[in-house]
Design a protein around this motif. Structure first.
Motif, PDB file in Angstrom:
ATOM      1  N   GLY A 238       0.793  -1.223   0.000  1.00 44.73           N
ATOM      2  CA  GLY A 238       0.000   0.000   0.000  1.00 44.73           C
ATOM      3  C   GLY A 238       0.825   1.274   0.000  1.00 44.73           C
ATOM      4  N   GLN A 239       2.118   1.169   0.184  1.00 45.46           N
ATOM      5  CA  GLN A 239       2.969   2.355   0.188  1.00 45.46           C
ATOM      6  C   GLN A 239       3.410   2.689  -1.241  1.00 45.46           C
ATOM      7  N   PRO A 240       3.512   3.973  -1.580  1.00 45.95           N
ATOM      8  CA  PRO A 240       3.922   4.365  -2.942  1.00 45.95           C
ATOM      9  C   PRO A 240       5.419   4.183  -3.138  1.00 45.95           C
ATOM     10  N   VAL A 241       5.851   4.344  -4.379  1.00 43.63           N
ATOM     11  CA  VAL A 241       7.277   4.299  -4.690  1.00 43.63           C
ATOM     12  C   VAL A 241       7.987   5.422  -3.936  1.00 43.63           C
ATOM     13  N   VAL A 242       9.135   5.094  -3.372  1.00 44.08           N
ATOM     14  CA  VAL A 242       9.888   6.100  -2.614  1.00 44.08           C
ATOM     15  C   VAL A 242      10.384   7.175  -3.581  1.00 44.08           C
ATOM     16  N   PRO A 243      10.001   8.423  -3.392  1.00 40.96           N
ATOM     17  CA  PRO A 243      10.465   9.480  -4.312  1.00 40.96           C
ATOM     18  C   PRO A 243      11.965   9.705  -4.188  1.00 40.96           C
ATOM     19  N   GLN A 244      12.529  10.267  -5.217  1.00 38.84           N
ATOM     20  CA  GLN A 244      13.967  10.485  -5.259  1.00 38.84           C
ATOM     21  C   GLN A 244      14.447  11.318  -4.064  1.00 38.84           C
ATOM     22  N   ALA A 245      13.678  12.322  -3.684  1.00 38.62           N
ATOM     23  CA  ALA A 245      14.112  13.237  -2.624  1.00 38.62           C
ATOM     24  C   ALA A 245      14.214  12.550  -1.263  1.00 38.62           C
ATOM     25  N   ARG A 246      13.532  11.420  -1.085  1.00 38.56           N
ATOM     26  CA  ARG A 246      13.519  10.760   0.224  1.00 38.56           C
ATOM     27  C   ARG A 246      14.381   9.492   0.253  1.00 38.56           C
ATOM     28  N   ARG A 247      15.122   9.250  -0.796  1.00 43.13           N
ATOM     29  CA  ARG A 247      15.967   8.064  -0.816  1.00 43.13           C
ATOM     30  C   ARG A 247      17.307   8.353  -0.150  1.00 43.13           C
ATOM     31  N   GLY A 248      17.832   7.358   0.519  1.00 42.44           N
ATOM     32  CA  GLY A 248      19.140   7.486   1.133  1.00 42.44           C
ATOM     33  C   GLY A 248      20.249   7.363   0.102  1.00 42.44           C
ATOM     34  N   PRO A 249      21.488   7.562   0.528  1.00 42.10           N
ATOM     35  CA  PRO A 249      22.619   7.471  -0.395  1.00 42.10           C
ATOM     36  C   PRO A 249      22.716   6.071  -1.026  1.00 42.10           C
ATOM     37  N   VAL A 250      22.943   6.037  -2.323  1.00 43.42           N
ATOM     38  CA  VAL A 250      23.082   4.753  -3.018  1.00 43.42           C
ATOM     39  C   VAL A 250      24.394   4.090  -2.644  1.00 43.42           C
ATOM     40  N   GLN A 251      25.425   4.883  -2.384  1.00 40.23           N
ATOM     41  CA  GLN A 251      26.708   4.314  -1.955  1.00 40.23           C
ATOM     42  C   GLN A 251      26.529   3.531  -0.661  1.00 40.23           C
ATOM     43  N   ARG A 252      25.709   4.036   0.230  1.00 43.32           N
ATOM     44  CA  ARG A 252      25.466   3.307   1.487  1.00 43.32           C
ATOM     45  C   ARG A 252      24.754   1.988   1.209  1.00 43.32           C
ATOM     46  N   ALA A 253      23.786   2.005   0.294  1.00 50.39           N
ATOM     47  CA  ALA A 253      23.086   0.764  -0.048  1.00 50.39           C
ATOM     48  C   ALA A 253      24.068  -0.270  -0.590  1.00 50.39           C
ATOM     49  N   LEU A 254      25.003   0.170  -1.426  1.00 52.91           N
ATOM     50  CA  LEU A 254      26.003  -0.741  -1.974  1.00 52.91           C
ATOM     51  C   LEU A 254      26.905  -1.278  -0.865  1.00 52.91           C
ATOM     52  N   ASP A 255      27.359  -0.411   0.028  1.00 55.04           N
ATOM     53  CA  ASP A 255      28.237  -0.843   1.115  1.00 55.04           C
ATOM     54  C   ASP A 255      27.535  -1.848   2.026  1.00 55.04           C
ATOM     55  N   VAL A 256      26.266  -1.614   2.304  1.00 58.34           N
ATOM     56  CA  VAL A 256      25.502  -2.525   3.163  1.00 58.34           C
ATOM     57  C   VAL A 256      25.364  -3.892   2.504  1.00 58.34           C
ATOM     58  N   ALA A 257      25.081  -3.893   1.218  1.00 55.78           N
ATOM     59  CA  ALA A 257      24.921  -5.160   0.508  1.00 55.78           C
ATOM     60  C   ALA A 257      26.234  -5.943   0.471  1.00 55.78           C
ATOM     61  N   LEU A 258      27.349  -5.249   0.208  1.00 53.84           N
ATOM     62  CA  LEU A 258      28.642  -5.930   0.171  1.00 53.84           C
ATOM     63  C   LEU A 258      29.037  -6.435   1.553  1.00 53.84           C
ATOM     64  N   ALA A 259      28.633  -5.745   2.602  1.00 54.40           N
ATOM     65  CA  ALA A 259      28.903  -6.225   3.958  1.00 54.40           C
ATOM     66  C   ALA A 259      28.118  -7.504   4.247  1.00 54.40           C
ATOM     67  N   GLN A 260      26.926  -7.620   3.657  1.00 58.54           N
ATOM     68  CA  GLN A 260      26.118  -8.835   3.814  1.00 58.54           C
ATOM     69  C   GLN A 260      26.748 -10.024   3.095  1.00 58.54           C
ATOM     70  N   GLN A 261      27.365  -9.760   1.952  1.00 60.95           N
ATOM     71  CA  GLN A 261      27.963 -10.820   1.128  1.00 60.95           C
ATOM     72  C   GLN A 261      29.413 -10.428   0.817  1.00 60.95           C
ATOM     73  N   PRO A 262      30.306 -10.560   1.792  1.00 64.17           N
ATOM     74  CA  PRO A 262      31.666 -10.010   1.631  1.00 64.17           C
ATOM     75  C   PRO A 262      32.519 -10.696   0.565  1.00 64.17           C
ATOM     76  N   HIS A 263      32.147 -11.884   0.147  1.00 66.81           N
ATOM     77  CA  HIS A 263      32.954 -12.609  -0.845  1.00 66.81           C
ATOM     78  C   HIS A 263      32.415 -12.453  -2.270  1.00 66.81           C
ATOM     79  N   LYS A 264      31.531 -11.512  -2.473  1.00 70.01           N
ATOM     80  CA  LYS A 264      30.953 -11.297  -3.786  1.00 70.01           C
ATOM     81  C   LYS A 264      31.284  -9.907  -4.308  1.00 70.01           C
ATOM     82  N   ARG A 265      31.044  -9.711  -5.584  1.00 71.66           N
ATOM     83  CA  ARG A 265      31.286  -8.424  -6.241  1.00 71.66           C
ATOM     84  C   ARG A 265      29.982  -7.906  -6.834  1.00 71.66           C
TER      85      ARG A 265
END
Length: 395
Positions: A238-265
């Protein structure tokens, strides 16, 4: 009698499954040949983007700075994906489209990962290689074109299997590899057709089957979204698409994902609302570092607002089959030697397809050659002429 009836059934099945798909298989073989070497052709023609050789010793630019540079080139568009080449992490490729929905109207911006400087805006939707790609993938007809080519691929598999069944009685009294050069041109082509077809049998089955799977890609992704993503997204219903202005840094999203899977690229990041993500997440697709695991993807869903990883679902078997089949279809597992082998087998298959069509057209002649009726010995109860017919296309 039963054997003769079964033989006639297999002959009919092989002939007509081959004839229906032969023209399209010839098209796919011809268009697939340059696609095998698409990277090499790109380097030769200068269409491949290459990172400049610079002395950069400081920290790399933030991914958000890279995205800002790409958006500045097309401010009216939204980012769908950002990716890096498997063999060169010095360049980011940012894909921008008018809306988040799937479309062929896209722009790509290549940005230096070290300095966030725009390097080029390569056009992947024009030129010779794009035409070859579209003809090979969907005949410029979108999903209906893909499904049609998939149906032709299934007919090819049927033609191969039925051709193998017919090959054993055909060669009962001939040594393997025999080409009767002292007979008529039609008999010589028949022997060559069957020899090349049986030699390329395994390759043809592999390429044909993986090609069929590839045509189902859009449907398989939709099935995954319905089956898995809807369950994972229950808290966001029921929630709408997150608008661009309210999204967090994409670099942080990448860092979090790589921390979850440290042996992947990283392979690529799908942005909120796009085909490979959800309306609420940056979906980071990671890959392994071995030749096989580098073709398999592990998605990590990172909340676009909070920047927290919320799920890392395992891809279902059918998407794994798709990811394995895509590079195998074009010979991308073994480097240049495998590509050369794929190209040679592709050329042989063109000969097999063309000779099968020639043999069928010759069969339509009102006066067959005198030795044609003796071209292939047959079992008791079956006419020798029925075995000497080409049975369409045996790849």
């Amino acid at each position: 009698m039963a054997s003769a009836r079964a033989l006639r059934t297999w002959t009919w099945l092989h002939t007509w499954s081959s004839l229906v798909c032969t023209v399209f298989m010839l098209l796919l073989c011809l268009t697939g040949l340059p696609l095998i070497f698409h990277h090499e052709i790109g380097h030769l023609t200068g269409t491949e983007v290459e990172a400049p050789d610079i002395d950069h010793r400081g920290p790399r630019a933030s991914l958000d700075a890279v995205l800002q540079a790409a958006r500045a080139r097309h401010p009216e568009r939204v980012v769908q994906f950002v990716s890096q080449d498997e063999d060169d992490d010095r360049i980011w490729f940012v894909t921008l489209t008018p809306t988040p929905e799937p479309t062929d109207d896209f722009r790509s911006v290549a940005v230096d990962a070290r300095t966030a400087q725009v390097l080029a805006e390569p056009r992947f939707d024009e030129g010779f290689m794009w035409v070859m790609f579209k003809l090979h993938v969907d005949l410029f007809a979108g999903l209906p074109g893909k499904l049609f080519l998939g149906a032709m691929g299934l007919l090819l598999v049927i033609a191969i299997v039925s051709g193998v069944v017919l090959y054993a009685p055909f060669m009962r009294k001939l040594e393997f590899g025999t080409v009767r050069r002292d007979r008529s041109p039609r008999v010589r082509w028949l022997d060559l057709h069957n020899l090349l077809g049986i030699v390329t049998l395994v390759w043809a089955l592999v390429v044909g089957a993986t090609g069929v799977i590839n045509t189902w890609a859009d449907l398989l992704v939709k099935a995954w979204q319905v089956e898995t993503m809807n369950t994972l997204l229950a808290p966001y219903r029921g929630q709408p698409v997150v608008p661009q202005a309210r999204r967090g840094p994409v670099q942080r999203a990448l860092d979090v994902a790589l921390a979850q899977q440290p042996h992947k690229r990283l392979s690529f990041i799908a942005f909120p609302g796009t085909a490979f993500s959800s309306p609420h997440h940056h979906t980071v697709f990671l890959r392994g570092q071995t030749p096989l695991s580098s073709k398999l993807l592990q998605p990590v869903l990172v909340d676009a607002r909070s920047g927290e990883a919320t799920a890392a679902p395992t891809l279902p078997w059918y998407l794994t089959a798709l990811l394995v089949s895509q590079p195998l279809h074009f010979g991308d597992y073994g480097g240049l030697p495998m590509k050369i082998l794929w190209a040679l087998l592709d050329l042989v298959t063109i000969v097999v397809l063309g000779s099968g069509l020639y043999l069928w057209l010759q069969r339509r002649q009102p006066r067959p050659l005198p030795d044609e009726a003796r071209a292939a010995p047959g079992p008791a109860g079956a006419t020798t002429r029925s075995l000497s017919e080409p049975q369409g296309t045996l790849r």
